[in-house]
Enzyme design. Structure first.
Site, mmCIF file in Angstrom:
data_model
loop_
_atom_site.group_PDB
_atom_site.id
_atom_site.type_symbol
_atom_site.label_atom_id
_atom_site.label_comp_id
_atom_site.label_asym_id
_atom_site.label_seq_id
_atom_site.Cartn_x
_atom_site.Cartn_y
_atom_site.Cartn_z
ATOM 1 N N TRP A 1 0.839 -1.211 0.000
ATOM 2 C CA TRP A 1 0.000 0.000 0.000
ATOM 3 C C TRP A 1 0.866 1.251 0.000
ATOM 4 O O TRP A 1 0.550 2.235 -0.676
ATOM 5 C CB TRP A 1 -0.957 -0.012 1.187
ATOM 6 C CG TRP A 1 -1.924 -1.149 1.125
ATOM 7 C CD1 TRP A 1 -2.038 -2.186 2.010
ATOM 8 C CD2 TRP A 1 -2.902 -1.409 0.103
ATOM 9 N NE1 TRP A 1 -3.017 -3.050 1.603
ATOM 10 C CE2 TRP A 1 -3.557 -2.609 0.446
ATOM 11 C CE3 TRP A 1 -3.276 -0.744 -1.072
ATOM 12 C CZ2 TRP A 1 -4.579 -3.159 -0.338
ATOM 13 C CZ3 TRP A 1 -4.288 -1.291 -1.851
ATOM 14 C CH2 TRP A 1 -4.923 -2.475 -1.483
ATOM 15 N N ASP B 1 -1.371 6.573 6.719
ATOM 16 C CA ASP B 1 -2.415 5.640 6.302
ATOM 17 C C ASP B 1 -2.637 4.678 7.469
ATOM 18 O O ASP B 1 -1.780 3.857 7.779
ATOM 19 C CB ASP B 1 -1.940 4.883 5.045
ATOM 20 C CG ASP B 1 -2.931 3.812 4.588
ATOM 21 O OD1 ASP B 1 -3.949 3.596 5.272
ATOM 22 O OD2 ASP B 1 -2.670 3.192 3.529
ATOM 23 N N LYS C 1 -11.675 -2.200 7.144
ATOM 24 C CA LYS C 1 -10.831 -3.090 7.941
ATOM 25 C C LYS C 1 -11.260 -3.044 9.400
ATOM 26 O O LYS C 1 -11.459 -4.070 10.030
ATOM 27 C CB LYS C 1 -9.350 -2.675 7.831
ATOM 28 C CG LYS C 1 -8.860 -2.369 6.414
ATOM 29 C CD LYS C 1 -8.594 -3.600 5.593
ATOM 30 C CE LYS C 1 -8.407 -3.361 4.104
ATOM 31 N NZ LYS C 1 -7.346 -2.509 3.659
HETATM 32 C C1 LIG Z 1 -6.897 -1.963 2.289
HETATM 33 C C2 LIG Z 1 -5.874 -0.901 2.367
HETATM 34 C C3 LIG Z 1 -5.835 0.172 1.454
HETATM 35 C C4 LIG Z 1 -6.713 0.268 0.229
HETATM 36 O O1 LIG Z 1 -8.039 0.378 0.488
HETATM 37 P P1 LIG Z 1 -9.143 0.364 -0.668
HETATM 38 O O2 LIG Z 1 -10.344 0.865 0.066
HETATM 39 O O3 LIG Z 1 -9.272 -1.029 -1.161
HETATM 40 O O4 LIG Z 1 -8.718 1.290 -1.739
HETATM 41 C C5 LIG Z 1 -4.892 1.161 1.659
HETATM 42 N N1 LIG Z 1 -4.025 1.102 2.692
HETATM 43 C C6 LIG Z 1 -4.028 0.083 3.579
HETATM 44 C C7 LIG Z 1 -3.040 0.070 4.700
HETATM 45 C C8 LIG Z 1 -4.945 -0.950 3.440
HETATM 46 O O5 LIG Z 1 -4.938 -1.963 4.324
#
Ligand SMILES: *Cc1c(COP(=O)(O)O)cnc(C)c1O
Length: 363
Positions: A105, A175, A199
């Protein structure tokens, strides 16, 4: 199997939601609090929905102790759209930003940012398949960088930052898609924190951005309207139709977190779950965890048997036992148990019991 014949779902995302929240949503589904309609059918401009989004924001501010000089935005486009929105909004003076590459990511975020400015990699653990998290500080970042970017929990590789980089006055952008609300964080140490909901918060569809006010308002004139934080900030996330249902469920999750002791209690439960699983893995002769001990994630526990066929057998047999979605990410294989906030200790215990039995049977 648990109540309602539900399985223990170790999916990395979308992932489990707390059962009491699902029950509340079920109760509200056909007639939300006497409104005669479901939240899915409701005008986003209605008084009922206004109350839902305002309470969701207030509860999130309360749980995370978000200072008043930060805006909370409820956006769409998933985690991925932030990879573009961040550089489009936060590159504002030198047009330079420094990124730490700690997984898939982070790398995607970096690649996207490279389209918009002078982007530097300050640290990377890629040569070791991202099995550890680099330490860096002020000396590694460019003094004129507009921001520094990190991924606090690396969902695929099962690593996490167990420190906050000290980079002086440069805004730190994080993030937190896969570890937001898992433990207390000092929001004031960050310029911006953001997370896709699926998540650890809510169903897919809403992305939460917590951004310091002085960083808003720098998007260039040619930046599409939807991609400008200022638009969303000025309109309280109501510039256009927001992801109403996901925001409502997020709000119910925030209420549930408040009612169960907030983030301090959450951290304690998460640590107990993760410690129990890692301790078992470290003590077993069959399984091992490739991640450096001090960098292990409390949310995503990665482990292998060392034999790809046996890993496959493990995932298949676990599924038969009601323990689902234990395959590692398609890019690295092995196993991954995502044990987010909503995974109860019983789920972790059931997994460990299964692992023991599998180890016995495959000696
Ligand atoms: C799942 C995830 C993303 C991407 O998320 P989407 O909603 O699928 O675009 C970005 N960063 C992290 C750390 C993730 O776990």
């Amino acid at each position: 199997m648990t109540e309602y014949n539900r399985v223990y779902n170790f999916s990395a995302g979308p992932s489990m939601l707390p059962l009491p929240v699902l029950e509340k949503v079920k109760e509200d589904l056909l007639n939300y609090q006497g409104s005669g309609q479901s939240v899915m059918e409701m005008s986003h401009r209605s008084a009922s929905f206004k109350k839902i989004i305002e309470e969701a924001e207030a509860d999130l501010r309360d749980i995370m102790e978000i200072p008043d000089n930060y805006k909370v935005l409820f956006l769409q486009g998933g985690g991925t759209l932030q990879f573009s929105m961040i550089p489009l909004n936060l590159l504002r003076n030198s047009m330079k930003a420094d990124y730490a590459i700690t997984g898939t990511w982070a790398k995607k975020a970096y690649k996207e940012a490279c389209k918009f400015g002078d982007i530097n990699v300050i640290a990377s653990s890629e040569e070791d398949t991202f099995t550890w998290v680099p330490k860096f500080g002020k000396d590694q970042v460019r003094p004129d960088a507009d921001y520094v970017y990190i991924t606090t929990n690396n969902t695929i590789y099962g690593t996490a930052y167990n420190y906050i980089p000290k980079i002086g006055d440069i805004p730190l952008v994080a993030d937190m898609s896969s570890n937001i609300l898992s433990e207390p964080v000092d929001v004031s140490k960050f310029g911006m924190i953001w997370a896709g909901a699926q998540k650890n918060i809510a169903p897919a569809g809403v992305t939460i951005v917590i951004v310091r006010e002085d960083l808003i308002g720098f998007a260039g004139k040619d930046v599409p309207t939807y991609l400008d934080y200022k638009i969303h900030s000025e309109n309280d996330s109501m510039y256009n139709t927001p992801p109403c249902f996901a925001i409502y469920v997020a709000g119910e999750v925030f209420k549930h977190i408040k009612a169960t002791g907030g983030l301090v209690a959450m951290q304690k439960r998460n640590k107990e779950k993760a410690d129990k699983l890692y301790d078992y893995i470290d003590s077993s002769t069959l399984y091992s965890c490739p991640v450096a001990k001090e960098d292990r994630s409390m949310m995503n526990v990665v482990f292998v048997t060392g034999n790809a066929d046996l890993d496959k057998k493990f995932v298949a047999e676990a599924k038969g036992a009601g323990l689902v979605n234990l395959a590692g990410h398609r890019s690295i294989g092995g196993m991954r148990a995502s044990i987010y906030n909503a995974m109860p200790m019983e789920g972790v215990e059931a997994l460990i019991e299964f692992m023991k039995k599998f180890e016995e049977d495959n000696k």
